[in-house]
Scaffold this active site. Structure first.
Site, PDB file in Angstrom:
ATOM      1  N   CYS A   1       0.791  -1.228   0.000  1.00 49.47           N
ATOM      2  CA  CYS A   1       0.000   0.000   0.000  1.00 49.47           C
ATOM      3  C   CYS A   1       0.819   1.271   0.000  1.00 49.47           C
ATOM      4  O   CYS A   1       0.344   2.287  -0.489  1.00 49.47           O
ATOM      5  CB  CYS A   1      -1.020  -0.005   1.129  1.00 49.47           C
ATOM      6  SG  CYS A   1      -0.314  -0.214   2.711  1.00 49.47           S
TER       7      CYS A   1
ATOM      8  N   ASP B   1     -21.537   6.069  33.164  1.00 50.11           N
ATOM      9  CA  ASP B   1     -22.632   6.794  32.550  1.00 50.11           C
ATOM     10  C   ASP B   1     -23.443   5.726  31.816  1.00 50.11           C
ATOM     11  O   ASP B   1     -22.919   4.666  31.505  1.00 50.11           O
ATOM     12  CB  ASP B   1     -22.060   7.823  31.572  1.00 50.11           C
ATOM     13  CG  ASP B   1     -23.117   8.428  30.693  1.00 50.11           C
ATOM     14  OD1 ASP B   1     -24.144   8.846  31.236  1.00 50.11           O
ATOM     15  OD2 ASP B   1     -22.910   8.467  29.474  1.00 50.11           O
TER      16      ASP B   1
ATOM     17  N   ASP C   1     -19.140   9.172  28.261  1.00 49.56           N
ATOM     18  CA  ASP C   1     -18.875   9.622  26.899  1.00 49.56           C
ATOM     19  C   ASP C   1     -19.490  10.971  26.563  1.00 49.56           C
ATOM     20  O   ASP C   1     -19.050  11.635  25.652  1.00 49.56           O
ATOM     21  CB  ASP C   1     -19.399   8.595  25.888  1.00 49.56           C
ATOM     22  CG  ASP C   1     -20.909   8.622  25.804  1.00 49.56           C
ATOM     23  OD1 ASP C   1     -21.543   8.758  26.861  1.00 49.56           O
ATOM     24  OD2 ASP C   1     -21.445   8.514  24.698  1.00 49.56           O
TER      25      ASP C   1
ATOM     26  N   ASP D   1     -20.774  14.429  30.853  1.00 49.70           N
ATOM     27  CA  ASP D   1     -19.899  13.640  31.723  1.00 49.70           C
ATOM     28  C   ASP D   1     -18.529  14.281  31.899  1.00 49.70           C
ATOM     29  O   ASP D   1     -17.764  13.871  32.766  1.00 49.70           O
ATOM     30  CB  ASP D   1     -19.688  12.238  31.144  1.00 49.70           C
ATOM     31  CG  ASP D   1     -20.978  11.461  31.089  1.00 49.70           C
ATOM     32  OD1 ASP D   1     -21.749  11.552  32.052  1.00 49.70           O
ATOM     33  OD2 ASP D   1     -21.218  10.775  30.082  1.00 49.70           O
TER      34      ASP D   1
END
Lengths: 49, 734
Positions: free
Chosen positions: B34, B437, B616, B620
């Site tokens: 690649c 959470d 997340d 939070d």
């Protein structure tokens, strides 16, 4: 022991040469892509041209 | 959005030769071909002057002249089969600069240590045979010539940190290190000037070399994980549809949005920036922002937040900056408060140093006084005191932590955890309470389809194909299961659903009333319902948040590790309760605002618990900063991830358990290493006090203890049998 007069500076010069080679290669980005370098060596790109 | 123009200008800059250049993160790089494929494919494009792929961090740098454009480059990469996303290189990459600086220091220290050791070995050999004092002095002066400038350069990382520590009136590990190095060098110069037998130039440099190697590797390991985290963020990079002067939408990266810009948010897309609705009406799902899963209706004049998911109506927003974004402002304010609490943590190594340094210095002083009392000369007594300080210079002690961290960071990286902060492993290992959470953390970020018992799978497949024609977010979830082409000639009735004719029968997908069906009893109460009808057949499906596949196993495993689990969620009680029940978590508190989450965590900390927060959402972020340690899934909000000590990849919760298990085993290794270092001192200090330490003994002792500590650290990467069970597949609840 007169041989030390040129052997010690010679040893130091060789060591310094190695150090500057390392610092140059670091500055030139030769350690930025270690995995890529390992793969590029297998590339035949330059041969085909 | 294929026809819509894309504006990459925010990512493009110009090099000295006037070529435009851009950095991209390329996805799907693997295998041998690649590098060639990408670089050759791009340079074949007319106008491209340079294309260089960094295989290590998957970043591609492309430069081009006037003949081509950023769009052509991205299109070319996509033709080659690689998804690429432009990546804004930070202007001054401090981390990379520091890594290079440490490596330069390491190079200098390595060079000097080797050459001085060469001279030292000659002196040691000569001391037991026939070296003349003149030659020995010459060798010592040459050593000084190498060692003094080298130590002045390579010692900077330690001297600076020690000075900073002393200025803040705090003793850190670098203080005894700097003191040891400076004393060893100073004493050696004095001894050389006095034409004495012993000089410790080699010990000082070897110490610097070992410690720099540890620091560099530690730094490099974290830099690698940070690079991966930055790549993931770039690949998920979001675009917004900005309306230009003529009112045509142009795709721009969200970073390029400025206050006052008008953006279009199509149905089912995420909002790219905070703004005020100018036109349109829709339902906003703010799960990522507040944790609340029920959508909120918004209309002209309402504020919406970046990260919210737009419902069924297209909206036009005016982008705002600061100002009246009450939620984001509140989060930021709470964050500032919470972060000051975090910095109070003192790293284990520094705590050891605080106890260690005074003991060592008192011992050195006491041994000098002892020898004076025994009738030794002042010179000999001072030499012995300095020898004590050199031999106790904490080489093994200072390597004990970074050596384990290098190994543990690598082990965590392999299990999908990208570590951000250096002292996280220590903090994580001491955790006894895990706070989760709910939305996006215990549950998957994207909702799933729940079907009543006995639903015909053929009907579901048909419904999914019909759902492809709908713009409704509930239908979009169903449409992810579609195989094959959309149903032809489907028409959408706004606010009701989609209708089409399949095999001569009328098919409808949409609200229950639109399809004339009743809600079945066996779907969870928290699910949003969508109905499908084909002739007389039909079914009602629920769209609901699903637990991460291994959430139950992880909850059980964490409880088994002696941790207490808590859920702090911003969502409704009836959405939180089923999750808590499924996981067996008794302490689940719903409906909490960010400030209430911080208060709950502060409360637990006040009771003496050490808290790990896993979350997340934007709401939070302050809680993550307030907790002792924090983890965030890689899909989380950008502001939140910036507060997390580590991010974890993938759709499973297993990394949380792995991280805790690995951190505990790493802390065990760190403690063992500290004991090894202590043991070394118990043996070496009496020898030094007795005056038996020569430079040769110092060199052997130092390298021996460092090697021992490093070898022990390698064990941190080997999971103990049964310590980290492989993640269990299956048990999916979708």
């Amino acid at each position: 022991m007169n041989v030390l007069i040129y052997l010690v500076p010679l040893a130091l010069a060789l060591g310094l040469a190695g150090l500057f080679a390392f610092l140059w290669s670091l500055k030139a980005g030769q350690y930025d892509d270690m995995d890529g370098a390992a793969r590029r060596i297998l590339s035949d790109e330059d041969v085909r041209k | 959005m294929g026809a819509e123009a894309v504006d990459y200008s925010v990512f493009v800059d110009h090099d000295a030769a006037g070529h435009a250049q851009m950095n991209l993160v390329v996805e799907g790089i693997s295998g041998d071909g690649c590098i060639e494929e990408i670089e050759r494919g791009l340079t074949a494009l007319p106008g491209v002057v340079r294309a260089r792929l960094n295989y290590t961090n998957h970043r591609l740098s492309v430069a081009w002249g006037a003949e081509t454009s950023a769009d052509a480059v991205v299109a070319r990469l996509s033709d080659l089969g690689y998804r690429a996303h432009p990546f804004a290189m930070p202007a001054a990459d401090e981390e990379a600069e520091r890594a290079k600086w440490l490596l330069r220091c390491l190079g200098v220290a390595g060079f000097a240590a080797m050459n001085v050791m060469l001279l030292s070995v000659s002196v040691w050999a000569g001391n037991v045979s026939d070296i003349t004092p003149e030659t020995r002095d010459l060798f010592h002066w040459v050593s000084a010539l190498i060692a003094l400038p080298a130590a002045a350069y390579a010692g900077q990382p330690f001297f600076r940190s020690a000075l900073a520590g002393l200025k803040a009136r705090k003793l850190n590990m670098d203080v005894p290190i700097s003191l040891g190095v400076l004393l060893a060098l100073g004493m050696s110069v004095v001894e050389t000037a006095l034409s004495q037998e012993h000089a410790y130039f080699d010990s000082a440099l070897m110490l610097l070399f070992f410690l720099l190697a540890g620091r560099y590797l530690d730094h490099a390991a974290r830099q690698r994980t940070r690079a991966v985290a930055a790549n993931v963020a770039a690949l998920r990079g979001e675009f917004a549809h900005r309306l230009d002067a003529e009112g045509c939408p142009v795709q721009v990266p969200v970073q390029a949005l400025r206050p006052g810009d008008l953006i279009l948010v199509p149905a089912g897309e995420r909002v790219g920036a905070d703004g005020v609705v100018v036109d349109g009406r829709s339902n906003m799902s703010e799960a990522l922002v507040t944790g609340e899963t029920l959508p909120r209706t918004v209309a002209a004049g309402d504020a919406v937040h970046a990260g919210s998911l737009n419902g069924e109506g297209a909206l036009t927003l005016r982008v705002t900056a600061g100002g009246d974004q009450t939620l984001v402002d509140e989060v930021q304010r709470l964050l500032d408060g919470a972060m000051t609490a975090r910095t109070a943590y003192v790293r284990l190594a520094d705590r050891v140093a605080r106890a260690y340094a005074p003991v060592v210095h008192v011992t050195a002083l006491a041994s000098a006084l002892f020898w004076i009392a025994m009738g030794a000369s002042l010179h000999d007594a001072v030499m012995i005191a300095v020898a004590v300080l050199i031999i106790t210079c904490p080489c093994a002690l200072a390597l004990a932590v970074p050596a384990v961290q290098v190994v543990a960071t690598g082990a965590l990286f392999r299990s999908g955890i990208l570590l951000r902060s250096a002292d996280m492993i220590e903090r994580l290992a001491q955790v006894d309470t895990v706070v989760f959470d709910k939305t996006g953390t215990l549950t998957l970020p994207d909702p799933v389809v729940r079907l009543p018992e006995g639903t015909n799978p053929a009907l579901v497949r048909l419904a999914a194909r019909l759902a492809l024609s709908s713009h409704h977010p509930l239908a979009a979830v169903l449409a992810r299961q579609a195989e094959g082409a959309p149903v032809p000639e489907a028409t959408e009735e706004a606010g009701a659903g989609v209708r089409a004719v399949i095999d001569g029968r009328e098919a409808r997908l949409g609200s229950l009333a639109f399809c004339g069906l009743d809600a079945p009893a066996d779907l969870p109460a928290s699910a949003s319902l969508i109905a499908f009808r084909l002739g007389d057949d039909g079914f009602v499906a629920g769209i609901d948040q699903a637990l991460r596949a291994d959430a139950e196993d992880v909850a059980t495993a964490l409880t088994g590790m002696g941790l207490s689990l808590v859920i702090l969620s911003g969502d409704r009680p009836d959405a939180v309760a089923p999750v808590a029940r499924a996981l067996g978590i008794t302490d689940a508190r719903p409906g909490l605002k960010p400030a209430a989450k911080i208060a709950a965590i502060a409360d637990m900390k006040a009771q003496g618990h050490r808290v790990l927060m896993v979350g997340d959402g934007l709401n939070d972020a302050p809680a993550l900063a307030a907790a002792d340690a924090s983890l965030s899934p890689v899909e989380g909000a950008a502001l939140t991830k910036a507060q997390a000590d580590a991010e974890f990849l993938g759709t499973k919760l297993g990394p949380v358990r792995d991280a805790l298990a690995c951190a505990r085993s790493a802390l065990k290794r760190i403690r063992e290493n500290l004991w090894i270092a202590l043991l070394y001192n118990l043996i070496a200090v009496p020898l030094a006090v007795g005056g038996y330490v020569t430079p040769l003994v110092a060199a052997l002792a130092m390298s021996g203890s460092s090697t021992l500590v490093t070898v022990n650290a390698l064990r941190a990467g080997v999971p103990r049998a049964g310590g980290m069970p492989a993640a269990q597949p299956g048990k999916a609840r979708s």
